[in-house]
Design an enzyme around this catalytic site. Structure first.
Site, PDB file in Angstrom:
ATOM      1  N   TYR A   6       0.998  -1.211   0.199  1.00 26.15           N
ATOM      2  CA  TYR A   6       0.071   0.009  -0.011  1.00 26.15           C
ATOM      3  C   TYR A   6       0.886   1.249   0.533  1.00 26.15           C
ATOM      4  O   TYR A   6       0.342   2.219   1.014  1.00 26.15           O
ATOM      5  CB  TYR A   6      -0.381  -0.033   0.952  1.00 26.15           C
ATOM      6  CG  TYR A   6      -1.649  -1.340   1.757  1.00 26.15           C
ATOM      7  CD1 TYR A   6      -2.386  -1.566   0.006  1.00 26.15           C
ATOM      8  CD2 TYR A   6      -1.977  -1.998   2.468  1.00 26.15           C
ATOM      9  CE1 TYR A   6      -3.388  -2.953   0.367  1.00 26.15           C
ATOM     10  CE2 TYR A   6      -2.727  -2.614   2.399  1.00 26.15           C
ATOM     11  CZ  TYR A   6      -3.368  -3.521   1.681  1.00 26.15           C
ATOM     12  OH  TYR A   6      -4.210  -4.534   1.877  1.00 26.15           O
ATOM     13  N   TYR A 133     -14.463  -3.912   2.159  1.00 24.22           N
ATOM     14  CA  TYR A 133     -12.658  -4.334   2.337  1.00 24.22           C
ATOM     15  C   TYR A 133     -13.724  -6.033   2.485  1.00 24.22           C
ATOM     16  O   TYR A 133     -13.194  -6.529   3.844  1.00 24.22           O
ATOM     17  CB  TYR A 133     -11.891  -3.882   2.531  1.00 24.22           C
ATOM     18  CG  TYR A 133     -10.699  -4.046   2.427  1.00 24.22           C
ATOM     19  CD1 TYR A 133      -9.554  -3.457   1.229  1.00 24.22           C
ATOM     20  CD2 TYR A 133     -10.099  -5.108   3.833  1.00 24.22           C
ATOM     21  CE1 TYR A 133      -8.361  -4.276   0.783  1.00 24.22           C
ATOM     22  CE2 TYR A 133      -8.794  -5.641   2.994  1.00 24.22           C
ATOM     23  CZ  TYR A 133      -7.969  -5.423   2.293  1.00 24.22           C
ATOM     24  OH  TYR A 133      -7.125  -5.243   1.772  1.00 24.22           O
ATOM     25  N   ASP A 220     -17.722 -11.560   6.645  1.00 23.31           N
ATOM     26  CA  ASP A 220     -16.319 -11.723   6.900  1.00 23.31           C
ATOM     27  C   ASP A 220     -15.908 -10.817   8.576  1.00 23.31           C
ATOM     28  O   ASP A 220     -16.090 -10.709   8.504  1.00 23.31           O
ATOM     29  CB  ASP A 220     -16.172 -11.093   5.903  1.00 23.31           C
ATOM     30  CG  ASP A 220     -13.924 -10.721   5.843  1.00 23.31           C
ATOM     31  OD1 ASP A 220     -13.601 -11.106   6.816  1.00 23.31           O
ATOM     32  OD2 ASP A 220     -14.014 -10.323   4.770  1.00 23.31           O
ATOM     33  N   LYS A 247      -6.539 -13.075  11.053  1.00 23.32           N
ATOM     34  CA  LYS A 247      -5.444 -12.183  11.753  1.00 23.32           C
ATOM     35  C   LYS A 247      -5.715 -12.651  13.300  1.00 23.32           C
ATOM     36  O   LYS A 247      -4.569 -13.412  13.326  1.00 23.32           O
ATOM     37  CB  LYS A 247      -6.434 -10.489  12.113  1.00 23.32           C
ATOM     38  CG  LYS A 247      -6.412 -10.053  10.490  1.00 23.32           C
ATOM     39  CD  LYS A 247      -6.813  -8.585  10.552  1.00 23.32           C
ATOM     40  CE  LYS A 247      -7.791  -7.653   9.194  1.00 23.32           C
ATOM     41  NZ  LYS A 247      -5.949  -7.827   8.742  1.00 23.32           N
TER      42      LYS A 247
HETATM   43  C1  LIG Z   1     -12.254  -7.594   7.050  1.00 23.22           C
HETATM   44  C2  LIG Z   1     -11.543  -8.430   6.368  1.00 23.22           C
HETATM   45  N1  LIG Z   1     -11.330  -9.373   5.438  1.00 23.22           N
HETATM   46  C3  LIG Z   1     -10.415  -9.667   4.223  1.00 23.22           C
HETATM   47  C4  LIG Z   1      -8.515  -9.094   4.723  1.00 23.22           C
HETATM   48  C5  LIG Z   1      -7.731 -10.054   4.858  1.00 23.22           C
HETATM   49  O1  LIG Z   1      -6.663 -10.114   4.710  1.00 23.22           O
HETATM   50  P1  LIG Z   1      -5.354 -10.676   5.081  1.00 23.22           P
HETATM   51  O2  LIG Z   1      -5.011  -9.606   4.744  1.00 23.22           O
HETATM   52  O3  LIG Z   1      -4.489 -11.994   6.301  1.00 23.22           O
HETATM   53  O4  LIG Z   1      -6.002 -11.195   2.942  1.00 23.22           O
HETATM   54  C6  LIG Z   1      -9.055  -8.158   5.326  1.00 23.22           C
HETATM   55  C7  LIG Z   1      -7.413  -7.627   5.661  1.00 23.22           C
HETATM   56  O5  LIG Z   1      -7.725  -6.256   6.251  1.00 23.22           O
HETATM   57  C8  LIG Z   1     -10.192  -7.678   6.408  1.00 23.22           C
HETATM   58  O6  LIG Z   1      -9.820  -6.253   6.784  1.00 23.22           O
END
Ligand SMILES: Cc1ncc(COP(=O)(O)O)c(C=O)c1O
Length: 398
Positions: A6, A133, A220, A247
């Site tokens: 980024y 996102y 998610d 995470k």
């Molecule tokens: C809600 C959400 N889903 C998916 C992801 C993607 O996760 P990763 O960075 O482990 O691929 C993120 C990353 O910030 C996220 O905030």
């Protein structure tokens, strides 16, 4: 050389070289900073947790990895068993992968193939939320809605974006339900797409509408899972058909994710037909080191009653910002161990990162948001220190 994430490599600031991380602190050669990012929401117990270190070391001495293709092992079996009782409803079936983005890809593939296996091949479109996102891989970019991230990848084929609004959802379902496989949301708190919040009432209605129209509901919870919103999981409030965790799953130790499907989804694949199988298999799925870290992390989460800690952080933040305002501030949002201050003009945050670093706080504002997702072990005096730095910045803005 490293190609950093980024970042425009030509103009980016020199990254801070970290030599040690302990508890809520990051150390550079010369300085020590309170970390308000939990390394992108993951390091919930702080850095260098001795208990997690210990189980990983033990596992390294047994074996660091074996694939789950045709093999299995105790760490993955134990974690699956634990998650089955830890998650609500019948979210019993764990599919592991190596990152949140891949975990979301897996969820979307599961939803589409679930309908395909039942002969409903037309049901392959997806409803997602505006400002969503879900990651940086191709399909997660398509269900995402944020040009700040994915300007060069505008392809949204087969995806309908709506606001978290029941009437909008009803309208789209009435019109398109025969071609829609699933609705995917970041529940209650949309993170990287703008740190936005919405109410649980939308999720409750979405649950009922998805049932009515035979559409799978995917949460998610890569960012919101493990207490971030003040609930263990938002799935405790409204239970989805598929949930994705990442995470904080492994407490920031090893990249890993799990996509949990409920009995209904799993049964849609369980058949005598080989072609009904789910064809996906990341090399490092169920990595034993990741599973051991996750098991120990969940043990600490429960033992130390983190939900009470998170409620305490939330109350302290709400009290501290109750009467705080400034002409530059559009909105202050607080939920669980999470704080976001949105300003009207991104120029108002120019220089904030350095200002905070000079005062011992590592923060990573982006666009027009300054935010913090605190490690849950943070102490009151450390929270107050961060709050004072955030507030005092607005005197500089004047
Ligand atoms: C809600 C959400 N889903 C998916 C992801 C993607 O996760 P990763 O960075 O482990 O691929 C993120 C990353 O910030 C996220 O905030």
């Amino acid at each position: 050389m490293i190609w950093y994430p980024y970042a425009q490599m030509k103009t980016m600031d020199e990254p801070i070289h970290i030599t040690k991380a302990q508890g809520i602190y990051l150390y550079s050669h010369k300085n020590k900073y309170i970390d308000t990012t939990s390394s992108w929401w993951s390091v919930i117990h702080g850095y260098n947790n001795q208990e997690i270190n210990q189980v990983i070391k033990e596992q390294v001495d047994e074996f660091s990895h074996v694939m789950l293709g045709g093999l299995t092992h105790k760490p993955a079996l134990d974690l699956s068993h634990k998650l089955k009782s830890f998650l609500p409803g019948s979210l019993n079936h764990c599919f592991y992968s190596d990152s949140g983005s891949v975990g979301v890809e897996v969820a979307l593939k599961m939803a589409i193939q679930y309908h395909f296996n039942q002969g409903k091949c037309k049901k392959k479109e997806i409803i997602a939320l505006t400002h969503a996102y879900h990651g940086d891989t191709f399909k997660t970019m398509a269900v995402g809605d944020d040009p700040d991230y994915h300007l060069a990848f505008p392809d949204k084929e087969g995806v309908h974006h709506i606001n978290p609004n029941v009437e909008e959802l009803k309208m789209i379902l009435e019109k398109h339900h025969e071609t829609i496989a699933c609705l995917i949301v970041e529940p209650l708190l949309q993170g990287a797409g703008g740190m936005r919040m919405y109410g649980v009432d939308f999720l409750e209605s979405a649950r009922a509408l998805c049932d009515q129209y035979n559409i799978l509901l995917i949460f998610d919870e890569v960012a919101t899972g493990f207490g971030r919103t003040g609930h263990r999981f938002v799935s405790d409030l409204v239970c989805p058909d598929i949930v994705v965790l990442g995470k904080a799953l492994t407490a920031g130790y090893i990249g890993h994710a799990v996509t949990l499907a409920n009995d209904k989804v799993f049964d849609g694949f369980y058949s005598d037909k080989a072609e009904h199988a789910f064809m996906h298999g990341p090399t490092f799925m169920g990595n034993p080191l990741a599973c051991r870290a996750a098991l120990k992390s969940i043990e600490i989460f429960e033992r130390e009653d983190y939900i009470s800690k998170i409620k305490h952080i939330e109350k302290l933040l709400k009290d501290a910002f109750k009467d705080f305002n400034h002409d530059a501030i559009k909105e202050i949002r607080i939920l669980g161990a999470y704080l976001c201050i949105e300003v009207y003009n991104k120029e108002n945050l120019k220089g904030f990162k350095k200002y905070a670093l000079d005062r011992g706080v590592h923060s990573r504002p982006f666009i027009d948001y300054m935010y913090a997702m605190f490690p849950y072990i943070i102490k009151d005096r450390e929270l107050h220190l961060v709050i004072d730095v955030y507030k005092s910045w607005f005197k500089e803005v004047e």
